[in-house]
Design a protein around this motif. Sequence first.
Motif, PDB file in Angstrom:
ATOM      1  N   LEU A  54      20.131  -2.538 -12.270  1.00  9.63           N
ATOM      2  CA  LEU A  54      20.160  -4.072 -12.419  1.00  9.63           C
ATOM      3  C   LEU A  54      18.986  -4.519 -11.926  1.00  9.63           C
ATOM      4  N   LYS A  55      18.139  -3.983 -11.197  1.00 11.09           N
ATOM      5  CA  LYS A  55      17.123  -4.468 -10.677  1.00 11.09           C
ATOM      6  C   LYS A  55      15.579  -3.168 -10.612  1.00 11.09           C
ATOM      7  N   THR A  56      14.484  -3.965 -11.030  1.00 13.54           N
ATOM      8  CA  THR A  56      13.319  -3.219 -11.169  1.00 13.54           C
ATOM      9  C   THR A  56      12.435  -4.403  -9.790  1.00 13.54           C
ATOM     10  N   GLU A  57      12.137  -3.055  -8.431  1.00 12.09           N
ATOM     11  CA  GLU A  57      11.193  -3.876  -8.184  1.00 12.09           C
ATOM     12  C   GLU A  57       9.522  -3.174  -7.881  1.00 12.09           C
ATOM     13  N   ASP A  58       8.280  -3.619  -7.944  1.00 12.56           N
ATOM     14  CA  ASP A  58       7.123  -3.282  -8.373  1.00 12.56           C
ATOM     15  C   ASP A  58       6.096  -3.556  -7.186  1.00 12.56           C
ATOM     16  N   ALA A  59       6.166  -2.795  -6.340  1.00 11.13           N
ATOM     17  CA  ALA A  59       5.771  -3.111  -5.292  1.00 11.13           C
ATOM     18  C   ALA A  59       4.159  -2.540  -5.175  1.00 11.13           C
ATOM     19  N   THR A  60       3.301  -3.410  -4.720  1.00 12.52           N
ATOM     20  CA  THR A  60       1.242  -3.362  -4.243  1.00 12.52           C
ATOM     21  C   THR A  60       1.168  -4.088  -3.173  1.00 12.52           C
ATOM     22  N   THR A  61       1.074  -2.215  -2.635  1.00  6.77           N
ATOM     23  CA  THR A  61       0.696  -2.706  -0.985  1.00  6.77           C
ATOM     24  C   THR A  61      -1.197  -2.492  -0.703  1.00  6.77           C
ATOM     25  N   VAL A  62      -1.657  -2.799  -0.440  1.00  9.89           N
ATOM     26  CA  VAL A  62      -3.087  -3.149  -0.136  1.00  9.89           C
ATOM     27  C   VAL A  62      -3.271  -2.732   1.412  1.00  9.89           C
ATOM     28  N   TYR A  63      -3.647  -1.858   1.921  1.00 14.72           N
ATOM     29  CA  TYR A  63      -4.172  -1.297   2.574  1.00 14.72           C
ATOM     30  C   TYR A  63      -5.265  -1.079   3.159  1.00 14.72           C
ATOM     31  N   THR A  64      -5.420  -1.623   4.811  1.00 15.09           N
ATOM     32  CA  THR A  64      -7.106  -1.921   5.194  1.00 15.09           C
ATOM     33  C   THR A  64      -7.743  -1.142   6.426  1.00 15.09           C
ATOM     34  N   GLU A  65      -8.223  -0.376   6.785  1.00 20.16           N
ATOM     35  CA  GLU A  65      -8.181   0.461   7.744  1.00 20.16           C
ATOM     36  C   GLU A  65     -10.355   0.233   8.355  1.00 20.16           C
ATOM     37  N   LEU A  66      -9.685  -0.691   9.807  1.00 21.55           N
ATOM     38  CA  LEU A  66     -11.048  -1.185  10.401  1.00 21.55           C
ATOM     39  C   LEU A  66     -11.691   0.390  11.058  1.00 21.55           C
ATOM     40  N   CYS A  67     -12.689   0.579  10.896  1.00 19.15           N
ATOM     41  CA  CYS A  67     -12.800   2.292  12.132  1.00 19.15           C
ATOM     42  C   CYS A  67     -14.654   1.904  12.157  1.00 19.15           C
ATOM     43  N   ASP A  68     -14.790   2.378  13.413  1.00 23.26           N
ATOM     44  CA  ASP A  68     -15.662   2.625  14.259  1.00 23.26           C
ATOM     45  C   ASP A  68     -16.440   4.198  14.364  1.00 23.26           C
ATOM     46  N   ILE A  69     -16.821   4.379  13.279  1.00 20.01           N
ATOM     47  CA  ILE A  69     -17.340   5.430  12.634  1.00 20.01           C
ATOM     48  C   ILE A  69     -17.799   6.257  14.078  1.00 20.01           C
ATOM     49  N   ALA A  70     -18.587   5.828  14.781  1.00 23.04           N
ATOM     50  CA  ALA A  70     -19.269   6.615  15.825  1.00 23.04           C
ATOM     51  C   ALA A  70     -18.641   6.951  17.000  1.00 23.04           C
ATOM     52  N   SER A  71     -17.614   6.173  17.334  1.00 21.46           N
ATOM     53  CA  SER A  71     -16.724   6.560  18.164  1.00 21.46           C
ATOM     54  C   SER A  71     -14.611   7.278  17.684  1.00 21.46           C
ATOM     55  N   LYS A  72     -14.983   7.064  16.254  1.00 17.70           N
ATOM     56  CA  LYS A  72     -14.039   7.742  15.867  1.00 17.70           C
ATOM     57  C   LYS A  72     -12.436   7.390  15.611  1.00 17.70           C
ATOM     58  N   THR A  73     -12.760   5.759  16.227  1.00 13.03           N
ATOM     59  CA  THR A  73     -11.679   5.532  16.136  1.00 13.03           C
ATOM     60  C   THR A  73     -11.295   4.568  15.517  1.00 13.03           C
ATOM     61  N   LYS A  74     -10.219   4.052  15.088  1.00 15.46           N
ATOM     62  CA  LYS A  74      -9.209   3.494  14.166  1.00 15.46           C
ATOM     63  C   LYS A  74      -8.926   1.952  15.245  1.00 15.46           C
ATOM     64  N   LEU A  75     -10.252   0.890  14.200  1.00 11.71           N
ATOM     65  CA  LEU A  75      -9.658  -0.067  14.868  1.00 11.71           C
ATOM     66  C   LEU A  75      -8.481  -1.281  15.217  1.00 11.71           C
ATOM     67  N   LEU A  76      -9.214  -1.202  13.751  1.00 11.11           N
ATOM     68  CA  LEU A  76      -6.981  -1.719  13.440  1.00 11.11           C
ATOM     69  C   LEU A  76      -6.730  -1.571  11.526  1.00 11.11           C
ATOM     70  N   SER A  77      -5.672  -2.044  11.814  1.00 15.87           N
ATOM     71  CA  SER A  77      -4.483  -1.357  10.517  1.00 15.87           C
ATOM     72  C   SER A  77      -4.285  -2.396  10.044  1.00 15.87           C
ATOM     73  N   ASN A  78      -3.644  -2.295   9.289  1.00 18.72           N
ATOM     74  CA  ASN A  78      -3.045  -3.640   8.350  1.00 18.72           C
ATOM     75  C   ASN A  78      -2.765  -3.568   6.858  1.00 18.72           C
ATOM     76  N   ALA A  79      -1.657  -3.534   6.511  1.00 18.31           N
ATOM     77  CA  ALA A  79      -0.690  -3.704   5.309  1.00 18.31           C
ATOM     78  C   ALA A  79      -0.437  -4.719   4.699  1.00 18.31           C
ATOM     79  N   GLN A  80      -0.775  -5.084   3.395  1.00 22.60           N
ATOM     80  CA  GLN A  80      -0.011  -6.379   3.107  1.00 22.60           C
ATOM     81  C   GLN A  80       0.596  -5.974   1.474  1.00 22.60           C
ATOM     82  N   THR A  81       1.804  -6.460   1.572  1.00 18.25           N
ATOM     83  CA  THR A  81       2.623  -5.759  -0.139  1.00 18.25           C
ATOM     84  C   THR A  81       2.894  -7.058  -0.597  1.00 18.25           C
TER      85      THR A  81
END
Length: 152
Positions: A54-81
């Motif tokens: 009876l139901k179909t759900e098609d979910a598209t999620t855009v993931y974005t990670e902001l990173c500082d490579i020099a310090s090897k850290t993730k600064l911000l994570s975001n997911a939008q579905t």
Amino acid sequence: MLIANKGAIKDTIVLKNKVDNSLPKECKIQSFLAKNVKLYSISWIENKLTETKLKTEDATTVYTELCDIASKTKLLSNAQTTTKIKEIHFLDTKQTVSETIQKVRNEGFVLSLTKEGDVILKNKTLENKLTYNPTENKFVNASISTQLKKKK
């Protein structure tokens, strides 16, 4: 993401652990400057399809990670579905007459980067602006979230 500098040991930053065999789509790595610090935006798209009789759900999620490579850290994570829902709704108790209803559901914030390296997180009702603080090595609120006016 794998970092391989010449003459250096290879390091990794874990962005997300995969639990299934699906591969991400449209992967993008983009460098940008925030307060004269070189940061990276890594984004990708994942799709998930859920189907019943009876139901179909098609979910598209855009993931974005902001990173500082020099310090090897993730600064911000975001997911939008964005989920496209197609549902069969019966109009009588004997389930002989039906109609198909289609809806779209949005969850999370759309992330965008400004020329100055600031982050704008926006959804239907809120908008937040974050700016990079190099001394703390993180993004902080640049403005109090603004309530967007609903269109009538």
